[in-house]
Design a protein around this motif. Sequence first.
Motif, PDB file in Angstrom:
ATOM      1  N   ALA A 143       0.828  -1.210   0.000  1.00 56.07           N
ATOM      2  CA  ALA A 143       0.000   0.000   0.000  1.00 56.07           C
ATOM      3  C   ALA A 143       0.859   1.256   0.000  1.00 56.07           C
ATOM      4  CB  ALA A 143      -0.940  -0.002   1.205  1.00 56.07           C
ATOM      5  N   ASN A 144       1.909   1.258   0.809  1.00 53.98           N
ATOM      6  CA  ASN A 144       2.793   2.429   0.845  1.00 53.98           C
ATOM      7  C   ASN A 144       3.450   2.675  -0.508  1.00 53.98           C
ATOM      8  OD1 ASN A 144       2.304   3.127   3.498  1.00 53.98           O
ATOM      9  ND2 ASN A 144       4.007   1.937   4.308  1.00 53.98           N
ATOM     10  N   GLU A 145       3.814   1.612  -1.187  1.00 53.92           N
ATOM     11  CA  GLU A 145       4.439   1.759  -2.498  1.00 53.92           C
ATOM     12  C   GLU A 145       3.457   2.280  -3.541  1.00 53.92           C
ATOM     13  OE1 GLU A 145       5.850  -1.088  -6.192  1.00 53.92           O
ATOM     14  OE2 GLU A 145       5.779  -1.945  -4.173  1.00 53.92           O
ATOM     15  N   LEU A 146       2.291   1.652  -3.630  1.00 48.88           N
ATOM     16  CA  LEU A 146       1.395   1.936  -4.744  1.00 48.88           C
ATOM     17  C   LEU A 146       0.600   3.225  -4.574  1.00 48.88           C
ATOM     18  CD1 LEU A 146       0.154  -1.612  -5.767  1.00 48.88           C
ATOM     19  CD2 LEU A 146       1.831  -0.163  -6.870  1.00 48.88           C
ATOM     20  N   PHE A 147       0.448   3.701  -3.350  1.00 47.02           N
ATOM     21  CA  PHE A 147      -0.249   4.975  -3.158  1.00 47.02           C
ATOM     22  C   PHE A 147       0.715   6.146  -3.009  1.00 47.02           C
ATOM     23  CE2 PHE A 147      -3.814   2.157  -2.252  1.00 47.02           C
ATOM     24  CZ  PHE A 147      -4.843   2.821  -2.896  1.00 47.02           C
ATOM     25  N   ALA A 148       1.993   5.892  -3.236  1.00 46.70           N
ATOM     26  CA  ALA A 148       2.986   6.974  -3.253  1.00 46.70           C
ATOM     27  C   ALA A 148       3.360   7.274  -4.699  1.00 46.70           C
ATOM     28  CB  ALA A 148       4.223   6.570  -2.463  1.00 46.70           C
ATOM     29  N   PRO A 149       3.711   8.517  -5.007  1.00 49.09           N
ATOM     30  CA  PRO A 149       4.172   8.828  -6.358  1.00 49.09           C
ATOM     31  C   PRO A 149       5.468   8.076  -6.660  1.00 49.09           C
ATOM     32  CG  PRO A 149       3.714  10.838  -5.102  1.00 49.09           C
ATOM     33  CD  PRO A 149       3.701   9.711  -4.135  1.00 49.09           C
ATOM     34  N   SER A 150       5.557   7.533  -7.869  1.00 46.32           N
ATOM     35  CA  SER A 150       6.790   6.852  -8.275  1.00 46.32           C
ATOM     36  C   SER A 150       7.843   7.876  -8.676  1.00 46.32           C
ATOM     37  CB  SER A 150       6.511   5.918  -9.451  1.00 46.32           C
ATOM     38  OG  SER A 150       6.202   6.679 -10.612  1.00 46.32           O
ATOM     39  N   ALA A 151       9.073   7.423  -8.778  1.00 44.08           N
ATOM     40  CA  ALA A 151      10.147   8.313  -9.221  1.00 44.08           C
ATOM     41  C   ALA A 151       9.853   8.860 -10.613  1.00 44.08           C
ATOM     42  CB  ALA A 151      11.475   7.551  -9.205  1.00 44.08           C
ATOM     43  N   GLU A 152       9.284   8.023 -11.465  1.00 43.54           N
ATOM     44  CA  GLU A 152       8.942   8.469 -12.818  1.00 43.54           C
ATOM     45  C   GLU A 152       7.836   9.523 -12.775  1.00 43.54           C
ATOM     46  OE1 GLU A 152       9.098   5.349 -11.795  1.00 43.54           O
ATOM     47  OE2 GLU A 152      10.892   4.617 -12.839  1.00 43.54           O
ATOM     48  N   ASP A 153       6.829   9.311 -11.921  1.00 42.06           N
ATOM     49  CA  ASP A 153       5.750  10.291 -11.771  1.00 42.06           C
ATOM     50  C   ASP A 153       6.307  11.642 -11.349  1.00 42.06           C
ATOM     51  OD1 ASP A 153       3.850   8.353 -12.372  1.00 42.06           O
ATOM     52  OD2 ASP A 153       3.494   7.857 -10.260  1.00 42.06           O
ATOM     53  N   LEU A 154       7.211  11.621 -10.391  1.00 37.84           N
ATOM     54  CA  LEU A 154       7.750  12.870  -9.856  1.00 37.84           C
ATOM     55  C   LEU A 154       8.640  13.570 -10.871  1.00 37.84           C
ATOM     56  CD1 LEU A 154       8.580  11.682  -6.231  1.00 37.84           C
ATOM     57  CD2 LEU A 154       6.668  13.113  -6.954  1.00 37.84           C
ATOM     58  N   ALA A 155       9.421  12.793 -11.612  1.00 38.29           N
ATOM     59  CA  ALA A 155      10.264  13.404 -12.635  1.00 38.29           C
ATOM     60  C   ALA A 155       9.416  14.100 -13.692  1.00 38.29           C
ATOM     61  CB  ALA A 155      11.152  12.343 -13.279  1.00 38.29           C
ATOM     62  N   LEU A 156       8.339  13.447 -14.136  1.00 43.35           N
ATOM     63  CA  LEU A 156       7.443  14.062 -15.115  1.00 43.35           C
ATOM     64  C   LEU A 156       6.778  15.299 -14.530  1.00 43.35           C
ATOM     65  CD1 LEU A 156       5.919  14.128 -17.789  1.00 43.35           C
ATOM     66  CD2 LEU A 156       4.272  12.494 -16.798  1.00 43.35           C
ATOM     67  N   ALA A 157       6.342  15.237 -13.269  1.00 43.36           N
ATOM     68  CA  ALA A 157       5.691  16.385 -12.642  1.00 43.36           C
ATOM     69  C   ALA A 157       6.627  17.590 -12.599  1.00 43.36           C
ATOM     70  CB  ALA A 157       5.225  16.023 -11.235  1.00 43.36           C
ATOM     71  N   ARG A 158       7.874  17.354 -12.247  1.00 37.09           N
ATOM     72  CA  ARG A 158       8.833  18.465 -12.197  1.00 37.09           C
ATOM     73  C   ARG A 158       9.038  19.067 -13.586  1.00 37.09           C
ATOM     74  NH1 ARG A 158      11.578  14.536  -8.886  1.00 37.09           N
ATOM     75  NH2 ARG A 158      11.320  15.057  -6.674  1.00 37.09           N
TER      76      ARG A 158
END
Length: 295
Positions: free
Chosen positions: A232-247
């Motif tokens: 649950a902690n993994e899948l409901f947290a933003p992934s590194a790829e998600d964060l890189a795209l967001a930035r």
Amino acid sequence: MTHPARIVRPRRSVLYMPGSKARALEKARSLPADSLILDLEDAVGPSDKAAAREMVARTVREGGFGHREVAVRINGLDTEWGAADLEAAAAAGPDAILVPKVGAPEDLLEVERRMTAAGAPESCAIWAMMETPQGVLAAERIAAATPRLACFVLGTNDLVKELGAEHVPGREPLLTALGMCLLAARAHGLACVDGVYNAYLDEEGLRAECLQGRRMGFDGKTLIHPAQLAVANELFAPSAEDLALARRQVEAYEQALAEGKGLAVVDGRIVENLHVETARALLAKAEAIARMQQG
């Protein structure tokens, strides 16, 4: 005062802990859960209710939970234990009191009145279990019932029972109810946490259900065993790829604004203000998770 319903915090993993088990309550202080529900309802048999109430109230007063958010699930006010549970929990002052089988706004207004009378601190929020057809159909009115309300918690086992439905992969029988509760929560700025996955040793099934819940928009998932926490902690947290795209989206959009443009393009896709709001929210969630873990 910033009301508890408006405080943004991670609730990726929300773990039920039996209120009658002293060792479980002690162990909860060290588990990697974002939130804990110390349970006086389903996890406690009738003969243990009074002792569990005293132990949970004492545990809350003692504290020592670090960054973990602590909620107490009481028995319903229509039971012989509910009123005493609510009074004891309110006096102990957890982060939240979880009310089972909420069916109408009036249920929460009565809880709020009794919390105030028992001296509950203003920081003590109300969480509502959404687990009956009546509750789902009244979800929008319940969500607007009181400023103390901070979170909807889906009770999917009870919903399946009440609907006469079946537990199936993909949860097709529950999608209408899940969506209605999520819509109502978001319309009123509430958190919304998905129901439990019963096969606690089935990691593949848990991953699939967490992924479904995340895609729907839930903040996290209620859990019945510590073995489920990591997924649950993994899948409901933003992934590194998600964060890189967001930035990259934020950076490109800010550059576009500086150039007098109203939109940007990242990876061949249009980025407008609404995408940037989502990106910034994702980055803020990651920062909140990092702060919480450091604390």
